[in-house]
Design a protein around this motif. Structure first.
Motif, short mmCIF file in Angstrom:
data_model
loop_
_atom_site.label_atom_id
_atom_site.label_comp_id
_atom_site.label_asym_id
_atom_site.label_seq_id
_atom_site.Cartn_x
_atom_site.Cartn_y
_atom_site.Cartn_z
N CYS A 265 -19.49 -7.87 -10.63
CA CYS A 265 -19.71 -9.28 -10.99
C CYS A 265 -20.38 -10.06 -9.85
O CYS A 265 -19.94 -10.01 -8.70
N CYS A 268 -17.80 -13.35 -8.68
CA CYS A 268 -16.55 -13.16 -7.93
C CYS A 268 -16.62 -11.92 -7.04
O CYS A 268 -15.66 -11.61 -6.34
N GLY A 272 -12.66 -10.73 -10.02
CA GLY A 272 -12.23 -11.13 -11.37
C GLY A 272 -12.39 -12.62 -11.58
O GLY A 272 -11.86 -13.42 -10.81
N CYS A 276 -16.75 -12.38 -15.75
CA CYS A 276 -16.50 -10.94 -15.96
C CYS A 276 -15.21 -10.71 -16.73
O CYS A 276 -14.73 -9.59 -16.85
ZN ZN Z 1 -16.37 -12.09 -11.99
#
Ligand code: ZN
Length: 346
Positions: A265, A268, A272, A276
């Motif tokens: 991603c 981040c 997380g 994503c």
């Molecule tokens: Zn992410």
């Protein structure tokens, strides 16, 4: 008579110097040397003069007439010059003023990304192929090993125009057309970019209209390692060497085995987030080894040839590259969004 002529000269020159336009000049000319002028009367009266006087007055009158004519010519020239200068002055363009800035359109971010991907694959020897957006059920599904009752059709619930015609759900139909048109059934490498349509619930990462680029390579001794090498090259070139890539086993009716390819991603960095969906990975493309049925459907001997195929969403790649968090931004034509993709600043 000579005194009168001298006086005419003095008066005429004075009035000529006061003239400010062509009409005044003509009046002065008529008044002093015209048919009804004192000057003309004097000329007419010369007949009664002696020869000696005739010579003197004749010479003086020529001199006076020439001086007046010259003064008239010069004055009219000056008047015209003054008029021209006035016109030039009033029409003067101030070149020191800054110009009005014209807004020049920019390429749409999806076009920029599409061209970048095309350039990359062209550099690897691929052809770029185009095809119709309204497609037959046969080319969109059946030839791709997705018969009418196949459950995979549910995942691409579509915009049908008739029972047999629909807005294409993927650009794979272009691959089918290319394979059928390949009369000598020779090895090839191609990509098909274009718009695709699926009935979908629009949200930040889904849209009922989106753009795809699909790739297809068919040849002898084509293996999974060729696919993996190609997609790794693509991912690193598009997203940088630091972006991580992973292959996950998946299922598509037209490839066997099949893989989803994810990129870590961009927002981040894999920790997380909402983009994503908390996984740290974003799916960017589906891929696999071409199913023997698809090769056979298009006249390629599956025992002799193998192939690999992949398909990716251009919006998803553009979002990763530019950090766009809402796919709808690509379709709303908001200048505040589009101006960020000015070519000069990219
Ligand atoms: Zn992410």
């Amino acid at each position: 008579m000579k005194e009168r002529l001298e006086q005419i000269k003095i008066d005429a020159l004075k009035e000529i110097s006061e003239c400010t336009n062509e009409a005044m000049i003509n009046n002065v000319k008529s008044k002093y040397i015209g048919k009804k002028s004192t000057f003309n009367e004097i000329m007419a009266g010369m007949a009664s003069l002696s020869n000696e006087e005739k010579r003197e007055v004749g010479s003086k009158s020529n001199e006076v007439r020439n001086i007046i004519n010259e003064a008239l010519d010069e004055r009219i020239k000056n008047i015209k010059d003054e008029e021209l200068n006035k016109k030039l002055e009033s029409d003067k363009i101030d070149i020191t003023l800054p110009s009005k800035k014209k807004k020049i359109g920019t390429l749409h971010p999806l076009t920029i990304v599409r061209q970048e991907i095309e350039d990359l694959f062209i550099s690897m020897g691929y052809d770029v192929v185009d095809g119709p957006e309204v497609e037959t059920d046969k080319y969109c599904f059946e030839m791709l090993n997705v018969p009418k009752d196949h459950p995979a059709r549910d995942a691409q619930d579509s915009f049908y125009i008739t029972d047999d015609m629909l807005l294409r759900t993927q650009t794979s139909a272009v691959q089918i057309r290319s394979m059928l048109a390949n009369s000598e059934k020779k090895p090839f490498k191609l990509i098909c970019p274009g718009k695709t349509y699926r009935r979908d619930d629009d949200d930040a990462t889904h849209s009922h209209q989106f753009s795809q680029i699909e790739g297809l390579v068919v040849g002898e001794n084509v293996s999974l390692s060729d696919l993996k090498g190609t997609l790794e090259t693509f991912a690193k070139k598009m997203f940088g060497e630091n972006r991580e890539v992973r292959f996950r086993a998946s299922y598509f009716p037209f490839t066997e085995p099949s893989y989803e390819v994810d990129v870590s991603c961009f927002k981040c960095d894999g920790k997380g987030c909402n983009i994503c969906k908390g996984t740290g990975w974003i799916e960017i493309l589906g891929s696999g080894i071409v199913h023997p049925n698809v090769l056979g459907n298009c006249g390629f001997d599956p025992d002799k040839y193998q192939g690999f195929a992949f398909g990716l969403g251009i919006e998803r790649v553009a979002s990763l590259k530019y950090g766009v968090t809402n796919i709808r931004d690509y379709f709303t034509n908001d200048y505040r969004f589009l101006k960020n993709f000015d070519r000069k600043e990219l």
